[in-house]
Design an enzyme around this catalytic site. Structure first.
Site, PDB file in Angstrom:
ATOM      1  N   SER A 328       0.810  -1.216   0.000  1.00 38.51           N
ATOM      2  CA  SER A 328       0.000   0.000   0.000  1.00 38.51           C
ATOM      3  C   SER A 328       0.844   1.266   0.000  1.00 38.51           C
ATOM      4  CB  SER A 328      -0.961  -0.018   1.195  1.00 38.51           C
ATOM      5  OG  SER A 328      -1.886  -1.061   1.063  1.00 38.51           O
ATOM      6  N   LYS A 353      -0.491  -4.199  -3.727  1.00 37.23           N
ATOM      7  CA  LYS A 353      -1.791  -3.698  -3.270  1.00 37.23           C
ATOM      8  C   LYS A 353      -2.053  -2.356  -3.939  1.00 37.23           C
ATOM      9  CE  LYS A 353      -5.444  -2.992  -0.891  1.00 37.23           C
ATOM     10  NZ  LYS A 353      -5.667  -1.717  -1.566  1.00 37.23           N
TER      11      LYS A 353
END
Length: 455
Positions: A328, A353
């Site tokens: 992320s 991600k």
């Protein structure tokens, strides 16, 4: 709108400052039933008077209004609502189970329901604060005893004199002998202003008891030190997560290490699952003078772009360490630094991600994370389920991973193969700087253990 990530997912929240400029609280969106009445027929509306169904419909409405896939993974989302609201639920747990089952049909592991305890833990993590006494707890591998790894500076624990290595033998009179780390942490945490009584055993001293008032604790996301690697001074910075305080902590680390005459930096993002998107953007701007950082695209095609703002703190050489658990916000930062040729990325391919979630508080204290957008590094490449490939691949063997997990003090030392490679790269850059007599970033063509609980 602010974005964040945790558990490999971005989270969007409305942030509101209180009277203290340093304290930022998470205030998540709340969908009330009064806004939902027009969505259904009278039988369905009547059913909403049942509290479990109220929460179910809150979840349905949020997903219906925000989920990034307007086709809902080819699920008839309106039929889903009717099915959910025409069933009977014996209690909240039954309703929670039905919510989770309906969300699974979307085929998105990041759109997920959070029970009240899970929601509270998530908001503490992303806000970078919790109510406790300010200690890192661990289980001593030699004695298997609950031990204070370290007290946080300026915390209630440090103010009463607790020290690293102190053993906690009871919490409010309850023996810790059979407690798990999680159970002990839960006992120590509590409301601000309340007290917890610990019985402490310290080597060479008689056991003693101490009562400590709980306070709002700022969680340290950044740790750093200056390392002397032969004739070079290396600033090593470990970033554990992108909380709301991570950027200010990162700024302090860079400035402090620069003042100590660091010749270059190693930024360790290994094991970092993410955090606030704006935190990752702010941190990228500390390293980058110019260039694109990230862009996000929502369900309507809206594209929001973030770039450097010319306010970088340093242009000294930088190496970034990543692994399969860097996700992320970690991937946003690593991707921006790599693609702008500001740093060399070393380690293993990152998690992959590439979506953004929004987190909402629900009326019963539970929460919902829902995917609202996708994000892309400066190149525009979709990294979802693919990750970011390091410039220099250094995979750890199973034996090396186990060694670092069992001996976390070896992380960021020459016994850590990925760190060792980063040091050698920096040294090559130092030689290049000496020849050219000016600091510069890298040219584009040049060549984890669990953390102790905080309470």
């Amino acid at each position: 709108m602010n974005y964040s990530s945790k558990g490999f997912g971005f989270i969007s929240n409305f942030l509101k400052s209180n009277k203290s400029a340093r304290t930022v609280k998470l205030v998540a969106a709340l969908v009330t039933t009064s806004a939902l009445v027009s969505q259904g027929s009278s039988p369905v509306t009547a059913a909403l008077e049942d509290s479990p169904k109220n929460v179910i419909d809150e979840v349905w409405q949020i997903v219906n209004n925000e989920y990034v896939d307007r086709e809902f993974n080819h699920v008839d989302w309106k039929i889903t609502r009717q099915d959910l609201l025409h069933k009977s639920y014996s209690d909240r747990k039954a309703a929670y189970k039905a919510i989770r089952q309906s969300l699974q049909d979307l085929g998105d592991p990041y759109t997920r329901f959070l029970e009240p305890k899970e929601y509270q833990e998530l908001t503490s993590q992303t806000s970078g604060e919790l109510s406790g006494i300010g200690i890192r707890l661990g289980i001593d591998k030699k004695t298997s005893k609950l031990t204070i790894v370290e007290p946080i500076p300026n915390s209630p624990a440090s103010e009463v004199g607790l020290k690293s290595g102190d053993r906690i033998v009871s919490i409010d009179g309850k023996p810790t002998e059979l407690m798990t780390l999680e159970q002990a942490s839960a006992e120590i945490k509590g409301e601000v202003g309340t007290e917890v009584e610990l019985k402490i055993v310290r080597e060479g001293e008689p056991a003693f008891e101490v009562a400590i008032a709980r306070a709002q604790i700022e969680l340290p996301s950044v740790s750093y030190n200056l390392k002397q690697e032969q004739d070079s001074k290396v600033g090593y910075i470990k970033l554990d997560e992108f909380s709301s305080h991570a950027a200010e902590q990162m700024q302090k680390a860079i400035e402090d290490l620069s003042n100590k005459q660091a010749s270059g930096f190693i930024l360790d993002l290994r094991g970092n699952p993410g955090g606030l998107l704006f935190s990752s953007v702010e941190i990228a701007r500390m390293w980058m003078k110019e260039g694109a950082i990230v862009s996000t695209i929502d369900r309507k095609g809206g594209n929001e772009k973030f770039s450097a703002n010319g306010k970088s703190i340093t242009d000294l050489p930088l190496v970034v360490l990543v692994d399969g658990y860097s996700a992320s916000a970690s991937e946003i930062l690593a991707g921006a630094l790599k693609e702008n040729h500001r740093a060399k990325v070393v380690g293993s391919r990152t998690y992959g991600k590439g979506t953004v979630q929004s987190v909402h508080a629900l009326s019963d204290g539970s929460g919902l994370a829902v995917t609202i957008a996708r994000y892309y590094p400066p190149s525009g490449i979709d990294i979802n389920k693919k990750g970011i490939a390091p410039d220099i691949k250094v995979d750890l063997s199973r034996e090396e991973q186990t060694n670092l997990a069992v001996n976390p003090d070896l992380i960021g030392t020459t016994a850590d193969p990925q760190y060792k490679r980063a040091v050698s790269i920096l040294k090559g850059e130092f030689v290049s700087q000496t020849r050219n007599n000016s600091p510069k970033a890298f040219n584009s063509d040049r060549a984890i253990p669990n953390l102790p609980n905080l309470n």
